[in-house]
Motif scaffolding. Sequence first.
Motif, PDB file in Angstrom:
ATOM      1  N   LEU A 155      -6.894  13.444 -17.465  1.00 10.97           N
ATOM      2  CA  LEU A 155      -6.277  12.116 -17.357  1.00 10.97           C
ATOM      3  C   LEU A 155      -5.971  11.516 -18.721  1.00 10.97           C
ATOM      4  O   LEU A 155      -5.045  10.714 -18.860  1.00 10.97           O
ATOM      5  N   LEU A 156      -6.767  11.904 -19.710  1.00 10.35           N
ATOM      6  CA  LEU A 156      -6.536  11.418 -21.070  1.00 10.35           C
ATOM      7  C   LEU A 156      -5.122  11.761 -21.525  1.00 10.35           C
ATOM      8  O   LEU A 156      -4.499  11.024 -22.287  1.00 10.35           O
ATOM      9  N   GLU A 157      -4.623  12.894 -21.040  1.00 13.74           N
ATOM     10  CA  GLU A 157      -3.288  13.336 -21.434  1.00 13.74           C
ATOM     11  C   GLU A 157      -2.229  12.968 -20.401  1.00 13.74           C
ATOM     12  O   GLU A 157      -1.105  13.459 -20.442  1.00 13.74           O
ATOM     13  N   GLY A 158      -2.605  12.073 -19.456  1.00 11.09           N
ATOM     14  CA  GLY A 158      -1.684  11.695 -18.393  1.00 11.09           C
ATOM     15  C   GLY A 158      -0.402  11.070 -18.944  1.00 11.09           C
ATOM     16  O   GLY A 158      -0.421  10.294 -19.895  1.00 11.09           O
ATOM     17  N   ARG A 159       0.689  11.418 -18.318  1.00  5.73           N
ATOM     18  CA  ARG A 159       2.019  10.915 -18.723  1.00  5.73           C
ATOM     19  C   ARG A 159       2.754  10.478 -17.462  1.00  5.73           C
ATOM     20  O   ARG A 159       2.775  11.205 -16.464  1.00  5.73           O
ATOM     21  N   PHE A 160       3.334   9.296 -17.507  1.00  2.33           N
ATOM     22  CA  PHE A 160       4.108   8.825 -16.350  1.00  2.33           C
ATOM     23  C   PHE A 160       5.307   9.740 -16.144  1.00  2.33           C
ATOM     24  O   PHE A 160       6.067  10.007 -17.069  1.00  2.33           O
ATOM     25  N   LEU A 161       5.434  10.205 -14.897  1.00  2.00           N
ATOM     26  CA  LEU A 161       6.510  11.139 -14.603  1.00  2.00           C
ATOM     27  C   LEU A 161       7.596  10.495 -13.747  1.00  2.00           C
ATOM     28  O   LEU A 161       8.776  10.539 -14.088  1.00  2.00           O
ATOM     29  N   GLY A 182       0.815  -1.226   0.000  1.00  2.00           N
ATOM     30  CA  GLY A 182       0.000   0.000   0.000  1.00  2.00           C
ATOM     31  C   GLY A 182       0.831   1.249   0.000  1.00  2.00           C
ATOM     32  O   GLY A 182       0.311   2.349  -0.202  1.00  2.00           O
ATOM     33  N   GLU A 183       2.148   1.109   0.252  1.00  2.00           N
ATOM     34  CA  GLU A 183       3.024   2.279   0.306  1.00  2.00           C
ATOM     35  C   GLU A 183       3.775   2.440  -1.007  1.00  2.00           C
ATOM     36  O   GLU A 183       5.003   2.345  -1.077  1.00  2.00           O
ATOM     37  N   ARG A 184       2.995   2.628  -2.044  1.00  2.00           N
ATOM     38  CA  ARG A 184       3.564   2.880  -3.376  1.00  2.00           C
ATOM     39  C   ARG A 184       3.008   4.204  -3.891  1.00  2.00           C
ATOM     40  O   ARG A 184       1.881   4.567  -3.587  1.00  2.00           O
ATOM     41  N   LEU A 185       3.809   4.863  -4.669  1.00  2.00           N
ATOM     42  CA  LEU A 185       3.414   6.188  -5.153  1.00  2.00           C
ATOM     43  C   LEU A 185       3.856   6.355  -6.603  1.00  2.00           C
ATOM     44  O   LEU A 185       5.015   6.099  -6.942  1.00  2.00           O
ATOM     45  N   SER A 186       2.926   6.801  -7.436  1.00  2.00           N
ATOM     46  CA  SER A 186       3.244   7.109  -8.839  1.00  2.00           C
ATOM     47  C   SER A 186       2.851   8.559  -9.099  1.00  2.00           C
ATOM     48  O   SER A 186       1.796   9.014  -8.657  1.00  2.00           O
ATOM     49  N   ILE A 187       3.704   9.266  -9.808  1.00  2.00           N
ATOM     50  CA  ILE A 187       3.418  10.672 -10.128  1.00  2.00           C
ATOM     51  C   ILE A 187       3.129  10.773 -11.627  1.00  2.00           C
ATOM     52  O   ILE A 187       3.939  10.347 -12.461  1.00  2.00           O
ATOM     53  N   MET A 188       1.969  11.353 -11.946  1.00  2.00           N
ATOM     54  CA  MET A 188       1.557  11.574 -13.343  1.00  2.00           C
ATOM     55  C   MET A 188       1.585  13.058 -13.654  1.00  2.00           C
ATOM     56  O   MET A 188       1.160  13.878 -12.837  1.00  2.00           O
ATOM     57  N   ALA A 189       2.073  13.393 -14.836  1.00  2.00           N
ATOM     58  CA  ALA A 189       1.895  14.748 -15.362  1.00  2.00           C
ATOM     59  C   ALA A 189       0.586  14.743 -16.151  1.00  2.00           C
ATOM     60  O   ALA A 189       0.356  13.840 -16.962  1.00  2.00           O
ATOM     61  N   VAL A 190      -0.299  15.694 -15.893  1.00  2.00           N
ATOM     62  CA  VAL A 190      -1.591  15.719 -16.573  1.00  2.00           C
ATOM     63  C   VAL A 190      -1.802  17.089 -17.237  1.00  2.00           C
ATOM     64  O   VAL A 190      -1.033  18.024 -17.040  1.00  2.00           O
ATOM     65  N   GLY A 191      -2.891  17.188 -18.030  1.00  2.00           N
ATOM     66  CA  GLY A 191      -3.186  18.444 -18.725  1.00  2.00           C
ATOM     67  C   GLY A 191      -2.095  18.800 -19.715  1.00  2.00           C
ATOM     68  O   GLY A 191      -1.475  17.924 -20.343  1.00  2.00           O
ATOM     69  N   GLY A 192      -1.849  20.108 -19.873  1.00  2.00           N
ATOM     70  CA  GLY A 192      -0.815  20.564 -20.801  1.00  2.00           C
ATOM     71  C   GLY A 192       0.558  20.061 -20.427  1.00  2.00           C
ATOM     72  O   GLY A 192       1.394  19.770 -21.284  1.00  2.00           O
ATOM     73  N   TYR A 193       0.813  19.928 -19.125  1.00  2.00           N
ATOM     74  CA  TYR A 193       2.090  19.381 -18.667  1.00  2.00           C
ATOM     75  C   TYR A 193       2.211  17.927 -19.101  1.00  2.00           C
ATOM     76  O   TYR A 193       3.292  17.457 -19.467  1.00  2.00           O
ATOM     77  N   GLY A 194       1.073  17.212 -19.104  1.00  2.00           N
ATOM     78  CA  GLY A 194       1.088  15.826 -19.565  1.00  2.00           C
ATOM     79  C   GLY A 194       1.453  15.723 -21.033  1.00  2.00           C
ATOM     80  O   GLY A 194       2.116  14.762 -21.458  1.00  2.00           O
ATOM     81  N   ARG A 195       1.064  16.707 -21.830  1.00  2.00           N
ATOM     82  CA  ARG A 195       1.443  16.723 -23.254  1.00  2.00           C
ATOM     83  C   ARG A 195       2.878  17.179 -23.443  1.00  2.00           C
ATOM     84  O   ARG A 195       3.363  17.210 -24.563  1.00  2.00           O
ATOM     85  N   ALA A 196       3.540  17.596 -22.359  1.00  2.00           N
ATOM     86  CA  ALA A 196       4.890  18.174 -22.419  1.00  2.00           C
ATOM     87  C   ALA A 196       4.856  19.458 -23.240  1.00  2.00           C
ATOM     88  O   ALA A 196       5.778  19.770 -23.984  1.00  2.00           O
ATOM     89  N   GLU A 197       3.735  20.195 -23.095  1.00  2.00           N
ATOM     90  CA  GLU A 197       3.609  21.497 -23.766  1.00  2.00           C
ATOM     91  C   GLU A 197       3.405  22.554 -22.681  1.00  2.00           C
ATOM     92  O   GLU A 197       2.290  22.933 -22.353  1.00  2.00           O
ATOM     93  N   MET A 198       4.519  22.997 -22.123  1.00  2.00           N
ATOM     94  CA  MET A 198       4.460  23.967 -21.029  1.00  2.00           C
ATOM     95  C   MET A 198       5.044  25.293 -21.465  1.00  2.00           C
ATOM     96  O   MET A 198       6.207  25.358 -21.863  1.00  2.00           O
ATOM     97  N   ALA A 199       4.232  26.335 -21.395  1.00  2.00           N
ATOM     98  CA  ALA A 199       4.792  27.680 -21.564  1.00  2.00           C
ATOM     99  C   ALA A 199       5.527  28.038 -20.269  1.00  2.00           C
ATOM    100  O   ALA A 199       5.327  27.389 -19.238  1.00  2.00           O
ATOM    101  N   ASP A 239       0.611  20.752 -13.475  1.00  2.84           N
ATOM    102  CA  ASP A 239      -0.535  19.901 -13.126  1.00  2.84           C
ATOM    103  C   ASP A 239      -0.047  18.474 -12.933  1.00  2.84           C
ATOM    104  O   ASP A 239       0.405  17.823 -13.898  1.00  2.84           O
ATOM    105  N   ILE A 240      -0.119  17.976 -11.702  1.00  3.06           N
ATOM    106  CA  ILE A 240       0.347  16.615 -11.417  1.00  3.06           C
ATOM    107  C   ILE A 240      -0.709  15.861 -10.628  1.00  3.06           C
ATOM    108  O   ILE A 240      -1.493  16.447  -9.872  1.00  3.06           O
ATOM    109  N   ALA A 241      -0.740  14.543 -10.833  1.00  3.12           N
ATOM    110  CA  ALA A 241      -1.661  13.666 -10.108  1.00  3.12           C
ATOM    111  C   ALA A 241      -0.826  12.615  -9.385  1.00  3.12           C
ATOM    112  O   ALA A 241       0.042  11.980  -9.994  1.00  3.12           O
ATOM    113  N   PHE A 242      -1.076  12.460  -8.108  1.00  2.00           N
ATOM    114  CA  PHE A 242      -0.410  11.428  -7.324  1.00  2.00           C
ATOM    115  C   PHE A 242      -1.324  10.208  -7.247  1.00  2.00           C
ATOM    116  O   PHE A 242      -2.504  10.334  -6.869  1.00  2.00           O
ATOM    117  N   LEU A 243      -0.801   9.055  -7.588  1.00  2.00           N
ATOM    118  CA  LEU A 243      -1.568   7.812  -7.537  1.00  2.00           C
ATOM    119  C   LEU A 243      -1.049   6.952  -6.391  1.00  2.00           C
ATOM    120  O   LEU A 243       0.167   6.725  -6.276  1.00  2.00           O
TER     121      LEU A 243
END
Length: 919
Positions: free
Chosen positions: A176-182, A98-115, A121-125
């Motif tokens: 989440l559609l644009e989620g990218r494993f970080l 239960g002590e596992r953690l994954s970090i996702m980049a989501v939204g524009g950051y998930g597309r790797a398109e950051m101005a 925008d990050i999601a912790f799983l």
Amino acid sequence: MNKVRIPNQRAIIDRRAIGGAIEELAARGGTAARAEIVTLLRGALDEGRAEVARRLEEKPSAGHECCAGQAFLVDQLVRLIHDHVVRDVYPSGNRSTGERLSIMAVGGYGRAEMAPHSDVDIAFLTPTRRAPWCEQVIEAILYYLWDLGLKVGHSSRTPDDMVRMAKEDLSIRTSLLEGRFLWGDSDLYDQARKRFFAEVVAGTERKFLSEKLEERNARHKRMGDSRYVVEPNVKDGKGGLRDLQTLYWIGKYIHKVRSGADLVEAGLLTRLEYRSFRRAETFMLAVRCHLHMITGRAEDRLTFDLQRQVAQRMNFADRTGKSAVERFMQLYFLQAKRVGSLTGVFLDHIDQQFAQRRARRGLLAGFTTRPRWVKGYRVHGGKIEAPSDDWFAKDPARLIEVFQIAEAEGLEVHPATMRQADRDSGLITSAVRKDPRANALFIGLLTGRNDPEKVLRWLNEAGVFGKFVPDFGRVNAQMQFDMYHHYTVDEHTIRAIGLLSRIERGELVEDHPRASEIIHQVASRRAAYVAVLLHDIAKGRGGDHSVLGAEISEKLCPRFGLDQDETDLVAWLVRHHLLMSATAFKRDLTDPQTIENFVAQVQSVERLRHLMMLTAVDIRAVGPGVWNSWKRQLLGELSDAAQERLRLGHMPHRRKERVAYKKETVAGLLGDNAPLIEDFGKLFGDAYWVAEPEEIIARNLVQYSVARQLEEELSIHCEYDEGRGATLVTIIASDHPGLFYRIAGGIHLAGANIIDARIHTTRNGWAVDNFLIQDPLGRPFHEPGQIERIKRSISDALANRIELVPRLAKRPLPHSRASTFDVRPRVLFDNEASNKFTVVEVNARDRPALLNRLARALFEHQLVVYSAHITSYGERAADNFYVTDLLGNKITATERLKAIEEALLDAASDERQAKLEDA
């Protein structure tokens, strides 16, 4: 979307070196370690941003590279922080499942398109909800990111939470559609991703498409619903980045594409279209990156003050007739237009795919409705379609014909045919442009009786309009760098054509009563529509666009099939399309010489009718709120007076007859108060009776009578004038030098704009001054609080209870970004416009203090102002004064005119404003 190669990544951030430095600092321990680590990371962030900025400066159009570099920088920082926290802050040698953690980049950051200043925008799983170690790690990571000054959008969820919330919320699903494993546990990420597509996406594709298109339409409406607004939002505006991203989201949701290039493999775009997609995207991203770097914040609005700076950073240069910023914005609008075309093609393919799926299922699986045929074209589902891929190649005139039939039959042009027309628009050669049939089809479309505006916009977006009328192609996507025009030249023109069509169909009778009547009286409908098409055709060429446009009209009209009389009429209308508005808004319409001068140029009722229609649609198509009751009233008065003059061959009444007629009419309006004319009428000279409308004279006489009965030294009356769309403010006071400029200052301090002023003095020394005022948005003042504020401000100004000059200087400009524009004051004198007065026109930057300062300058040069007519064009104002010297004579001496000019230029200058602000 696509993975972008980032050269020399370690020049942006060297994760290995910084990671080693963090380990050393953490090993030392102590309370100072965290602060030192934050300082180290902040330095890395600043250096990385500086390197990304340097690369953008070196390659100012490389939008994808800049965004990818910024995303790479943030990726490495997040990874460094994560590794430090789990290793040094909350180490756990023997973690449970239960002590596992994954970090996702989501939204524009998930597309790797950051101005540069985009949100992170990050999601912790986490596998379970209650995992103390995970909560501690997440909290520590977030505090580090906040300490770096990053704006973080974050969520912490289990895979079960993610699935449940994504089903309920469209924005979460899209993110989440644009989620990218970080970083972190990749198995947990893979598990969540599989569940997302299996449990959330599967079976909901049609619903997602519908919701996304509804969301897009609502966003467009919020942003102005045109891709040609002159201050566009690069991210959310129509034709902007969000529209491109919407295509990718739909493609990914339905076809599971992993990159933009996969849209080609899915059959949604051709390779050529995808290259256009990519070009538009990299340009928009570059513009957005420049905006962020200039402002130092997440700024996506391409406002006037930023357009010039972005154009300079992207190396645009001035060209003959077009400034660097206008060339930059023209490219922007061309890209936005391309995005619109791609959207239509893309969505058509999606529709076809869903239609095919529906056709293979259900009770009516084998049933299809039969198409009908119109002049060789296939019509199905309300859309007209070319029957073969070589249809236009066989006869390029069909590129016009398909749109003309669509307008005549009330059909849409099928997106596939739009794509075909776009592809084949290059087939329109000089021979096609000279083809009588092609030109007849074009005029049929232009003068269509259903909805020519909509279909001409399609013609333009397909690239056919500019190819068939190359002069129109030159103004395609061309903006005018000012605050008056809301749309590009081509969009303004198409909107004006649409307005003329709506007037002809009787849809705008309330707003345009005269035009709605006279459009059915003109000899040539074709001339009316062609004049609207060509009135701005020569903008951006340098020189007077009216003169150049008339020359173009003389060449194009015969090609369109117009006869010589129609050609002459159109050329005259284009040459003089600003005449009626300039006369109505800048001249005194009660001065007989104004009408004489206007009629001398118009010469015929037919020209007058056409000019009235052209002027009305030209003004209204400038943008929302530009057309109002006051402008309608002035144009109507000018039209009626000119028509009467043309019909009779002379002015309808001599001065004595006009005064007698006015008194008779006013008596009727006064009713029981008609004896006021006998009591006070002789105190007002003939000039007053000629200048003022009958209903205003009636109000003035009642107010004057009451003021004298009450022995008031100052009488102020405010009344909403619905017909003029303004508030009438009448001031009756003992006449004294400088009264006009003090009243003007008081009115402006109350937050009102003067649009018209008439200054009179009775034979017994009382000033009776009538002002028409509006608020800064062109609306009348009629709330009790507003009226009271106006009265108090005028009273204070006349009693010297307030210091006008410094308080007016501190009032902000009517438009917040007006200072962006270079507006040089200009003074013109006209001794031919009136038999009695010298007309002084001052063009300058619009500001609350302007009229007060100009009026004071005239007063200090011993000039008497009889009327003032004020018009604003965005950041510019045109203030016109009818004046004489103290003896009632015109000002003709060259030296005196020169001195007055210098005083007015100084009063209107930015330098004077700056001195007063600093005082």
